[in-house]
Design an enzyme around this catalytic site. Structure first.
Site, PDB file in Angstrom:
ATOM      1  N   GLY A 141      78.705  15.136   7.731  1.00 23.70           N
ATOM      2  CA  GLY A 141      79.387  16.015   8.688  1.00 23.70           C
ATOM      3  C   GLY A 141      80.887  15.885   8.831  1.00 23.70           C
ATOM      4  O   GLY A 141      81.441  16.333   9.837  1.00 23.70           O
TER       5      GLY A 141
ATOM      6  N   ASN B 127      62.068  17.438  17.496  1.00 28.84           N
ATOM      7  CA  ASN B 127      62.663  16.295  18.195  1.00 28.84           C
ATOM      8  C   ASN B 127      61.620  15.233  18.490  1.00 28.84           C
ATOM      9  O   ASN B 127      60.434  15.529  18.626  1.00 28.84           O
ATOM     10  CB  ASN B 127      63.290  16.774  19.514  1.00 28.84           C
ATOM     11  CG  ASN B 127      64.249  15.756  20.094  1.00 28.84           C
ATOM     12  OD1 ASN B 127      65.030  15.160  19.353  1.00 28.84           O
ATOM     13  ND2 ASN B 127      64.198  15.541  21.396  1.00 28.84           N
TER      14      ASN B 127
ATOM     15  N   SER C  24      89.858  11.698  15.241  1.00 29.84           N
ATOM     16  CA  SER C  24      90.584  12.854  15.791  1.00 29.84           C
ATOM     17  C   SER C  24      92.101  12.627  15.857  1.00 29.84           C
ATOM     18  O   SER C  24      92.862  13.554  15.546  1.00 29.84           O
ATOM     19  CB  SER C  24      90.040  13.221  17.172  1.00 29.84           C
ATOM     20  OG  SER C  24      88.710  13.673  17.038  1.00 29.84           O
TER      21      SER C  24
ATOM     22  N   GLY D 272      69.657  17.064  21.310  1.00 25.92           N
ATOM     23  CA  GLY D 272      70.667  16.540  22.222  1.00 25.92           C
ATOM     24  C   GLY D 272      71.859  17.483  22.322  1.00 25.92           C
ATOM     25  O   GLY D 272      71.761  18.686  22.035  1.00 25.92           O
TER      26      GLY D 272
ATOM     27  N   ARG E 138      61.904  18.370  24.827  1.00 21.03           N
ATOM     28  CA  ARG E 138      63.323  18.764  24.807  1.00 21.03           C
ATOM     29  C   ARG E 138      63.550  19.863  23.777  1.00 21.03           C
ATOM     30  O   ARG E 138      64.338  20.780  23.994  1.00 21.03           O
ATOM     31  CB  ARG E 138      64.210  17.557  24.477  1.00 21.03           C
ATOM     32  CG  ARG E 138      64.238  16.559  25.574  1.00 21.03           C
ATOM     33  CD  ARG E 138      65.497  15.678  25.492  1.00 21.03           C
ATOM     34  NE  ARG E 138      65.394  14.670  26.517  1.00 21.03           N
ATOM     35  CZ  ARG E 138      65.420  13.358  26.311  1.00 21.03           C
ATOM     36  NH1 ARG E 138      65.636  12.881  25.113  1.00 21.03           N
ATOM     37  NH2 ARG E 138      65.272  12.531  27.305  1.00 21.03           N
TER      38      ARG E 138
ATOM     39  N   LYS F  80      80.551  14.832  27.292  1.00 20.96           N
ATOM     40  CA  LYS F  80      80.568  16.275  27.023  1.00 20.96           C
ATOM     41  C   LYS F  80      79.899  17.104  28.123  1.00 20.96           C
ATOM     42  O   LYS F  80      80.305  18.243  28.365  1.00 20.96           O
ATOM     43  CB  LYS F  80      79.904  16.568  25.673  1.00 20.96           C
ATOM     44  CG  LYS F  80      80.743  16.136  24.477  1.00 20.96           C
ATOM     45  CD  LYS F  80      80.077  16.552  23.178  1.00 20.96           C
ATOM     46  CE  LYS F  80      80.904  16.133  21.986  1.00 20.96           C
ATOM     47  NZ  LYS F  80      80.314  16.587  20.722  1.00 20.96           N
TER      48      LYS F  80
ATOM     49  N   ASP G  83      82.086  22.695  18.463  1.00 21.59           N
ATOM     50  CA  ASP G  83      81.221  22.021  17.481  1.00 21.59           C
ATOM     51  C   ASP G  83      80.458  23.030  16.615  1.00 21.59           C
ATOM     52  O   ASP G  83      80.345  22.864  15.402  1.00 21.59           O
ATOM     53  CB  ASP G  83      80.200  21.116  18.193  1.00 21.59           C
ATOM     54  CG  ASP G  83      80.808  19.787  18.623  1.00 21.59           C
ATOM     55  OD1 ASP G  83      81.830  19.382  18.040  1.00 21.59           O
ATOM     56  OD2 ASP G  83      80.248  19.162  19.541  1.00 21.59           O
TER      57      ASP G  83
HETATM   58  P1  NAP Z   1      72.620  12.936  21.914  1.00 27.27           P
HETATM   59  O1  NAP Z   1      72.931  14.017  22.870  1.00 27.27           O
HETATM   60  O2  NAP Z   1      72.603  11.523  22.388  1.00 27.27           O
HETATM   61  O3  NAP Z   1      71.198  13.299  21.241  1.00 27.27           O
HETATM   62  C1  NAP Z   1      70.606  12.409  20.340  1.00 27.27           C
HETATM   63  C2  NAP Z   1      69.399  13.070  19.673  1.00 27.27           C
HETATM   64  O4  NAP Z   1      68.952  12.186  18.639  1.00 27.27           O
HETATM   65  C3  NAP Z   1      68.205  13.307  20.591  1.00 27.27           C
HETATM   66  O5  NAP Z   1      67.536  14.469  20.171  1.00 27.27           O
HETATM   67  C4  NAP Z   1      67.343  12.053  20.336  1.00 27.27           C
HETATM   68  O6  NAP Z   1      65.954  12.272  20.567  1.00 27.27           O
HETATM   69  C5  NAP Z   1      67.571  11.862  18.870  1.00 27.27           C
HETATM   70  N1  NAP Z   1      67.377  10.480  18.391  1.00 27.27           N
HETATM   71  C6  NAP Z   1      68.081   9.378  18.753  1.00 27.27           C
HETATM   72  N2  NAP Z   1      67.654   8.306  18.066  1.00 27.27           N
HETATM   73  C7  NAP Z   1      66.654   8.730  17.265  1.00 27.27           C
HETATM   74  C8  NAP Z   1      65.811   8.073  16.309  1.00 27.27           C
HETATM   75  N3  NAP Z   1      65.939   6.771  16.058  1.00 27.27           N
HETATM   76  N4  NAP Z   1      64.892   8.804  15.645  1.00 27.27           N
HETATM   77  C9  NAP Z   1      64.776  10.142  15.877  1.00 27.27           C
HETATM   78  N5  NAP Z   1      65.536  10.813  16.786  1.00 27.27           N
HETATM   79  C10 NAP Z   1      66.472  10.108  17.465  1.00 27.27           C
HETATM   80  O7  NAP Z   1      73.671  12.924  20.679  1.00 27.27           O
HETATM   81  P2  NAP Z   1      74.485  14.188  20.121  1.00 27.27           P
HETATM   82  O8  NAP Z   1      75.759  14.346  20.863  1.00 27.27           O
HETATM   83  O9  NAP Z   1      73.558  15.353  20.066  1.00 27.27           O
HETATM   84  O10 NAP Z   1      74.897  13.682  18.636  1.00 27.27           O
HETATM   85  C11 NAP Z   1      73.922  13.654  17.591  1.00 27.27           C
HETATM   86  C12 NAP Z   1      74.620  13.283  16.270  1.00 27.27           C
HETATM   87  O11 NAP Z   1      75.538  14.303  15.878  1.00 27.27           O
HETATM   88  C13 NAP Z   1      75.429  11.983  16.307  1.00 27.27           C
HETATM   89  O12 NAP Z   1      75.199  11.282  15.096  1.00 27.27           O
HETATM   90  C14 NAP Z   1      76.854  12.464  16.389  1.00 27.27           C
HETATM   91  O13 NAP Z   1      77.779  11.534  15.843  1.00 27.27           O
HETATM   92  C15 NAP Z   1      76.784  13.722  15.522  1.00 27.27           C
HETATM   93  N6  NAP Z   1      77.853  14.724  15.797  1.00 27.27           N
HETATM   94  C16 NAP Z   1      78.710  14.998  14.770  1.00 27.27           C
HETATM   95  C17 NAP Z   1      79.710  15.948  14.971  1.00 27.27           C
HETATM   96  C18 NAP Z   1      80.660  16.270  13.836  1.00 27.27           C
HETATM   97  O14 NAP Z   1      81.717  16.879  14.091  1.00 27.27           O
HETATM   98  N7  NAP Z   1      80.313  15.958  12.598  1.00 27.27           N
HETATM   99  C19 NAP Z   1      79.857  16.594  16.213  1.00 27.27           C
HETATM  100  C20 NAP Z   1      78.951  16.283  17.231  1.00 27.27           C
HETATM  101  C21 NAP Z   1      77.950  15.326  17.006  1.00 27.27           C
HETATM  102  P3  NAP Z   1      65.297  12.165  22.046  1.00 27.27           P
HETATM  103  O15 NAP Z   1      65.592  13.461  22.730  1.00 27.27           O
HETATM  104  O16 NAP Z   1      63.863  11.956  21.756  1.00 27.27           O
HETATM  105  O17 NAP Z   1      65.967  10.986  22.713  1.00 27.27           O
END
Ligand code: NAP
Length: 278
Positions: free
Chosen positions: A242, A154, A20, A132, A159, A69, A105
């Site tokens: 992304g 998921n 950023s 998430g 969830r 967040k 986002d």
């Molecule tokens: P989060 O709130 O921590 O949620 C994580 C999610 O991933 C949950 O649904 C979790 O499942 C699942 N998960 C974690 N490990 C897993 C695994 N090994 N196998 C299957 N499912 C798994 O994270 P978030 O903020 O939503 O972010 C998710 C991703 O989006 C990250 O990689 C982040 O870097 C990316 N992101 C990118 C941008 C961009 O601008 N490109 C913006 C925002 C986020 P459970 O519910 O079962 O724990």
């Protein structure tokens, strides 16, 4: 006389990897905005006090990244509709009435999908992996484009089901576990899990990928993520990372703060070369 340089930044923990500061630095230079933008590593227990201190000391706006967040919702005096729906804030802006909380986002993802990549969402079958914070942010902007259906799958299916219920007023959305997503190909599969961060792939059946399926990983890296590699090996039409969403969500924050929309194509092109990403 030069205009005063106004202070912006990103609060996260960790934050050293954040792109950023580079993105907003380029936006500021290219639009001639007098502003600085710094990363701040802020531990969760310090987050509320540090946000108040930043704005009390003249700061104008912040990006908020993991793990803050949800906490940023509580610190906002007012929320945009999209931030309220997502129950997650990635942008704070100081306004006359206090701190406005927004979530850029979802619009960032939709701009990358539709404007940069030329993809259609309307009347298409969508599969979103993960339930998430990122999924919360992208659901409303995706559903506003009226896909034929949207399945959220998921690891913890409760969830996904809770999110589907929370967004049911916006369209045809269903929750499932990874094994229940069916075996017909989807038009678009979005990986919004953090599985890519540990090189893992959500265990969905390869039959959900057909020769016309586009796969998009919210995560990004120097080389293709595990999900992108798996999608390509499964015969999808295109598999994307992304980085474009990251630049587009930043542009939306920037225009909320400064009232000027920066050019994203140029910054994205430079970032792809800099990060070695495709
Ligand atoms: P989060 O709130 O921590 O949620 C994580 C999610 O991933 C949950 O649904 C979790 O499942 C699942 N998960 C974690 N490990 C897993 C695994 N090994 N196998 C299957 N499912 C798994 O994270 P978030 O903020 O939503 O972010 C998710 C991703 O989006 C990250 O990689 C982040 O870097 C990316 N992101 C990118 C941008 C961009 O601008 N490109 C913006 C925002 C986020 P459970 O519910 O079962 O724990």
């Amino acid at each position: 006389m030069n205009a005063a340089v106004e202070q912006y930044g990103v609060f996260g923990h960790p934050v050293g990897h954040s792109l950023s500061p580079f993105i907003h630095g380029m936006f500021a230079r290219e639009t001639g905005q007098p502003m600085s933008y710094r990363p701040y590593d802020v531990a969760p227990e310090e987050f509320p006090a540090r946000v108040r201190e930043f704005f009390a000391n003249g700061g104008r706006g912040l990006n908020i990244t993991l793990p803050h967040k949800v906490a940023a919702v509580e610190l906002s005096h007012e929320l945009t509709e999209r931030a309220a729906h997502a129950a997650s804030v990635n942008t704070l802006a100081l306004h006359d009435d206090g701190i406005l909380g927004d979530n850029t986002d979802g619009v960032g993802l939709v701009r990358d999908l539709c404007d940069n990549l030329g993809l259609a969402i309307t009347n298409r079958r969508l599969l979103v992996l993960g339930a998430g914070g990122a999924t919360r942010g992208i659901l409303a902007p995706l559903l506003e484009l009226e896909p034929e259906s949207l399945v959220i799958a998921n690891r913890t299916p409760e969830r996904a089901e809770a999110l589907a219920a929370a967004f049911a007023d916006l369209g045809a959305v269903h929750g499932a576990n990874f094994e229940q997503v069916g075996d017909a190909p989807f038009d678009l599969i979005i990986n919004a899990t953090s599985a890519s961060l540990s090189g893992e792939i959500p265990p969905i059946p390869p039959s959900v990928i057909g020769s016309d399926t586009v796969c998009y990983d919210l995560a990004y890296g120097k080389s293709a993520t595990a999900f992108v590699r798996w999608a390509e090996a499964s015969g999808c039409a295109r598999a994307l990372q992304g980085l474009g969403m990251l630049v587009e969500q930043a542009a939306e924050s920037f225009s909320l703060w400064r009232g000027v929309r920066p050019d994203t194509a140029h910054v994205l092109a430079i970032l792809k070369v800099r990060t070695g990403s495709s």
